[in-house]
Design an enzyme around this catalytic site. Structure first.
Site, short mmCIF file in Angstrom:
data_model
loop_
_atom_site.label_atom_id
_atom_site.label_comp_id
_atom_site.label_asym_id
_atom_site.label_seq_id
_atom_site.Cartn_x
_atom_site.Cartn_y
_atom_site.Cartn_z
N LYS A 156 41.82 57.15 34.92
CA LYS A 156 41.96 56.06 35.87
C LYS A 156 43.45 55.84 36.13
CE LYS A 156 41.75 51.68 34.23
NZ LYS A 156 40.82 50.52 33.97
N ASP A 173 45.94 10.99 33.59
CA ASP A 173 47.11 11.84 34.15
C ASP A 173 46.84 13.07 33.94
OD1 ASP A 173 47.23 12.00 31.39
OD2 ASP A 173 49.17 11.32 31.21
N GLY A 174 45.74 13.47 33.51
CA GLY A 174 45.22 15.12 33.67
C GLY A 174 45.35 15.62 32.01
N GLN A 212 48.57 41.71 28.05
CA GLN A 212 50.01 41.84 28.13
C GLN A 212 50.46 41.85 26.68
OE1 GLN A 212 52.10 41.59 30.85
NE2 GLN A 212 54.00 41.52 29.96
N ASP A 240 33.12 49.43 28.68
CA ASP A 240 34.69 49.02 28.79
C ASP A 240 34.99 47.97 27.97
OD1 ASP A 240 37.18 49.14 29.68
OD2 ASP A 240 36.90 49.14 31.78
N ASP A 251 38.54 55.23 31.39
CA ASP A 251 39.82 55.46 31.32
C ASP A 251 40.09 55.98 30.03
OD1 ASP A 251 39.92 53.07 29.92
OD2 ASP A 251 40.58 51.95 31.62
#
Ligand code: R5P
Length: 293
Positions: free
Chosen positions: A185, A35-36, A93, A213, A162
């Protein structure tokens, strides 16, 4: 002490086990049910042992695997569990940008630290991420491993694309004894950016510049920064990052404008030429004491 490598970080986990004097190293068994759903099983005699679990969280599947492995290691009776998440996904986030959004980095941190005595990571996206953790958090930097690679090279400038990476460029500049420069940036959307030089930017003619970066994702930032530096005369451009996601054709797009791409091994990718294993292992040795020596 045991080092266990999840599927997102098997090679790095093995390097860490070697750095820790060939600590026993294990790869868990993982499969999918019809079923995953994900199934994991850890081997070895973990009862009473200190365990270091290494797993980057690039995808949602990696996150689930990490949480299941943590539970399995606890069930096996481990003593201390130190969780190394070299690339901590969702860390961009780190705040609510618009009403109705989650602080995803905090949500993930809460779940990961539930079954961990300490967390070790590399170059979290921002200082705000630190506030998401309540258990001991240790952060290695991807800058020294990349600087070790560049030590013998004739680098002229370290360039931050940036404001957010200026401290990284400064730190690498200090290690290499070279000047650092910041560009500016503006993010147009999640895939497009505009990059301009600040009025006091130096003359890049004939220079070897290294763009530094934390993450290369779609490659938009590095591509635009490389183009600008080329227009301003740079003759050798190195694109360097800690976490190389290289989404879709990012690698090819960067190769078209930069001479060289370097990343650390927090994520498996074609540019991982510098290892964070010595730096992460040093943190583990200090934190776990004699168990890790
Ligand atoms: C942004 O704040 C980060 O430091 C990176 O510059 C950014 O995540 C890179 O993303 P992309 O490769 O998609 O331009």
């Amino acid at each position: 002490m045991y080092v266990i490598g999840g599927r997102a970080s098997t090679s790095l986990a093995e390097r860490i086990s070697r750095e820790l004097g060939n600590a026993p190293f294990a790869i868990p068994f993982c499969k999918r049910f019809p079923d995953g759903e994900l199934y994991v099983r850890v081997g070895g005699q973990l009862e009473g042992e200190d365990v270091v679990l290494v797993q980057s969280t690039r995808s949602d599947q990696d996150i689930l695997e990490l949480l299941l492995l943590q539970d399995a290691i606890r069930q096996a009776g481990a003593n201390r569990l130190w969780v190394v998440v070299p690339y901590f996904g969702y860390s961009r986030q780190d705040r609510m940008f618009y009403p109705g959004e989650p602080v995803s980095a905090r949500a993930l941190a809460r779940h990961v630290e539930l079954e961990a005595d300490a967390i070790v990571t590399v170059d979290l996206h921002s200082e705000l991420n630190h506030q998401a953790f309540h258990k001991p958090l240790f952060e290695a930097s991807g800058i020294p491993p990349i600087a070790r690679l560049l030590r013998e090279r004739p680098v002229d400038y370290l360039v931050s694309p940036d404001k957010g990476s200026i401290d990284r460029a400064r730190r690498m500049g200090e290690i290499l004894g070279r000047p650092w420069v910041g560009l500016q940036k503006k993010r147009v959307d999640s895939e497009h950016v505009e990059i301009v030089a600040l009025p006091d930017a130096p003359d890049f003619h004939g220079k070897h510049v290294v763009i530094v970066d934390d993450v290369i994702s779609t490659g938009g930032t590095i591509v635009e920064a490389s183009k600008l530096l080329r227009q301003r005369g740079a003759n050798f451009v190195t694109a360097a990052c800690t976490h190389g996601l290289f989404l879709r054709d990012a690698f090819e797009r960067i190769k078209a404008v930069a001479d060289e791409i370097l990343s650390t091994d927090t994520l498996e990718n074609p540019a991982e030429k510098a290892s964070v294993a010595p730096d992460v292992s040093e943190i583990l040795r200090r934190g776990l004491g004699s168990a890790a020596s």
